[in-house]
Structures are given as C-alpha cells and as structure tokens.
Scaffold this active site. Sequence first.
Site, PDB file in Angstrom:
ATOM      1  N   SER A  30       4.626   2.667   7.771  1.00  0.00           N
ATOM      2  CA  SER A  30       4.230   1.483   7.014  1.00  0.00           C
ATOM      3  C   SER A  30       5.374   0.960   6.162  1.00  0.00           C
ATOM      4  CB  SER A  30       3.047   1.810   6.102  1.00  0.00           C
ATOM      5  OG  SER A  30       1.885   2.038   6.851  1.00  0.00           O
ATOM      6  N   ASP A  80      -0.048  -7.659   1.458  1.00  0.00           N
ATOM      7  CA  ASP A  80       0.391  -6.267   1.541  1.00  0.00           C
ATOM      8  C   ASP A  80       1.918  -6.158   1.541  1.00  0.00           C
ATOM      9  OD1 ASP A  80       0.057  -3.522   1.620  1.00  0.00           O
ATOM     10  OD2 ASP A  80      -0.051  -3.431   3.800  1.00  0.00           O
ATOM     11  N   HIS A  90       0.810  -1.216   0.000  1.00  0.00           N
ATOM     12  CA  HIS A  90       0.000   0.000   0.000  1.00  0.00           C
ATOM     13  C   HIS A  90       0.843   1.266   0.000  1.00  0.00           C
ATOM     14  CE1 HIS A  90       0.314  -0.131   4.536  1.00  0.00           C
ATOM     15  NE2 HIS A  90       0.381   1.175   4.351  1.00  0.00           N
TER      16      HIS A  90
END
Length: 425
Positions: free
Chosen positions: A278, A202, A165
């Site tokens: 992230s 992910d 992402h």
Amino acid sequence: MENENIIEKENGNNNEKGYENVNVTFAKPKESYRRTIIILSVLLLASVLFSGFQSYYIFRLNNGLEGILSYTRSVKKEQTASGTTDETENSVSEDLPEPWFSIEDAALVATSEKTRLPTVDIFDLVSPATIPIGVIGRDNGKETKLSSGTGFIITEDGYIVTNRHVVELADVAVSTYYVTVLLPGNDNYVRAEIVGSDEQTDIAVLKVETDKKLPRVTLGDSDKIRSGELAVAIGNAMGSLDDTITVGVISAPHRDIVRNGYYVDIIQTDAAINPGNSGGPLINSYGEVIGITNAKIITSTSENLGFAIPINSVRKIIESLINYGKVIDRPYLGVSLKYVADDSYYGARGGIYVAEIVKDGPAEKAGFAIGDRIISVDGVEITDSGDIIKVRDSHKVGDTIDFVVERDGTEITLPLTIGDSADFG
C-alpha cells in the site's frame, strides 16, 4: 379402571401393577395444539416488533437521527496518551498564502520522447525512489513497528507520497505514534513528518529532512493507459520484503467507487498487491508512475484483483497538501442523505431524503430541512445519491445550483452555493 391404568402407565408404574403395555394417544393432540399456539404467538410478536422497528426508523429518518454520512467529512479525532479523544471543531479557512509548490516544476513528469523498457530496467529505474514506511509506537512498554507500507519519492528534497491508511495511526495520534522511512543508501530508518493527508482519496504526503539529493520517480499520464498494457508494482511486501516487484497488466483503467461521499476513480490490475504494498507505485512500460497501489479484493472465488489510485486524479491533492496541509477547492454540500426504497417502510415514499445537515454548512444556509425528499439537482432528476455526487463534482466551489425538494407534500426550490470542504474539518 381404564383411566387408572393409563395414568399409571404414563407415570411408569405399569410393570409394578402388572398391566400390559397400552399406547396412549389422546395426549398428543393437546401437545400439538400447544405447539401451534406458541408458534403463532411468536410470529405475531415478531410482526409487531418489525412494524414497531419500521415506524421507529421512519421517525429517526424524518428527525435526522438516522442517515449515512455520505457528504460530510468525518470529524478528525486525536487520541492522547491517556487514551481519551478530543474532537476538532469545524473551522472556517483563513486567507491562504500563495501556493509555492507545483508538481510540474518540482517533480519529474512524463515527456513525449520515451522508450518502452524491459522489466529489469523498470525496476532499476524506480526501485531506488521506492521506500519502506513504518509506523512506530509503544507496545508492552517498548517501541515497536505497528504497521508497514510503501511510499515513493517525488522530489529531490524529500517529499514522499503514500496512502493515508498506511500512516493513519500517526496521523490521528501524533503524540503516541510516529512515521519512519528507510531512505535509499541508508541502513537505518529515519523519522518523517506527515505534511498532510486526505481521507477521501487515501493520499498522504510525508517529508524527510536530508542534505542529499534523493532519487525520484517520474510521474506518468494515467489518462492514457489502456487495458492489457504492462503494469509493474514495487513495494514492501508483508512489511519486511522491500523492493518486491510483481508484474501484470492493466485489467481495467477505470473503476468507479464511492468513498466518503466522493466518486473515486481507480485502476484495476492483476499485478500481485500484497500487504505492505500500500502506497507504492504502479508503473507503466516506460518506467513512469501511473498509480498508487492501495487495495485488493480477497475472496475464496477471486484471484489477482488489485487496485491503484490513478496519479492524474490526485496530482492536485498532492499539491494542495504540500502547499496548505489540507485539500482546498473541493466541492462540499454539507448534507447527509439516506436512500429509501419504495414501500420499504410504512408511510415513507421512496427516494433520497435529507437525514442530517451540517451546522452553518451550505445546505443549512440554503434552507434545507430534515426529511426533505430531493427530486432534482441543477435540472437533473435524482434517483440515487450518486446522481447528486456527479452533479456536485461537475461544478466548482462558489457555484450556485438549484435543488428541488418535496417538503410536506409541496415542491420547493432551494438555491445552494457550493462550499469548500477545507472549511469543514
């Protein structure tokens, strides 16, 4: 005369006529009656609409027009410069080359001989291999950073792991956006290639070209972590504060969630996970990467609920992305299912129903039909879609398992040969 007086008073003419004020009461029952009729009419109309909606929903369910895409990979779309989208057709995987990359050979992995480190030493050990990532695109006619995240280097020649992402913009629109990274010792960002990404887990792998040997992290064993152990996160907080370190503990080593039809095992930690973290490393007390930070829960009543992907669960994913640019050998059924509760819709029996079937997929080849109610899989009684996921993931690509389904009031057995998700998108 009395009726005349009342009419005039209702019209506001009583003062002009010189009559005394009179309380008019007989008009109220009529108004109350009209109000009751209106309420009853609205309720009746709502009931008819609700019944019609339920019947329509069952029709869509039985004809495959309604369903959650829980077992089908989403079709990848690429946004062109003109803003239109082109869908990539499902393709049967060609003969794959022999794998050449192995994490055991190319990356640093944990050994049995190790020492617990203080936090400052953990930071000194891991931060050089933890790098900021940015996605660049055109905004109002000029290039600008549109999103930020973190990654960590796993090989000396420049392979980098991050979250999908983080780089998704550049992954789905390669002609419009591109990825940049800030390598250790550099003052300027350089371009990085997206080697491959996986929506299910992910995970994305990047590659930079460099003549220098880059620092790299050591990959630990996430299966051995325990609640209460030290947890350290390093990342590019808020997209501008690189090398931010936060410290906490492992709140829970295993939390199961379902993502796109696959069970995902994640680590819960109370180490602060900020926007921009992230894709960064979650590190144990030995300075080993045990997870990839990727999410947090933010509510008005919760605090310090951060999550990371266990490194053990994605080692094969990383290897597959580097070797083939995609994930291979992942069990695939090619069917979308819908849960219907008992008595929730008119004429529908509670259970797990087939809502959509992928063309030329394993389910279609096995003879599945829209509206089949799944009773058992491989001898396991099915009460929710998670039961099917667990059975599927306990098998390998190429295994054949028996589905018992109910169709038109009759139970039938459908042997299904598990496919490879790489062949379908």
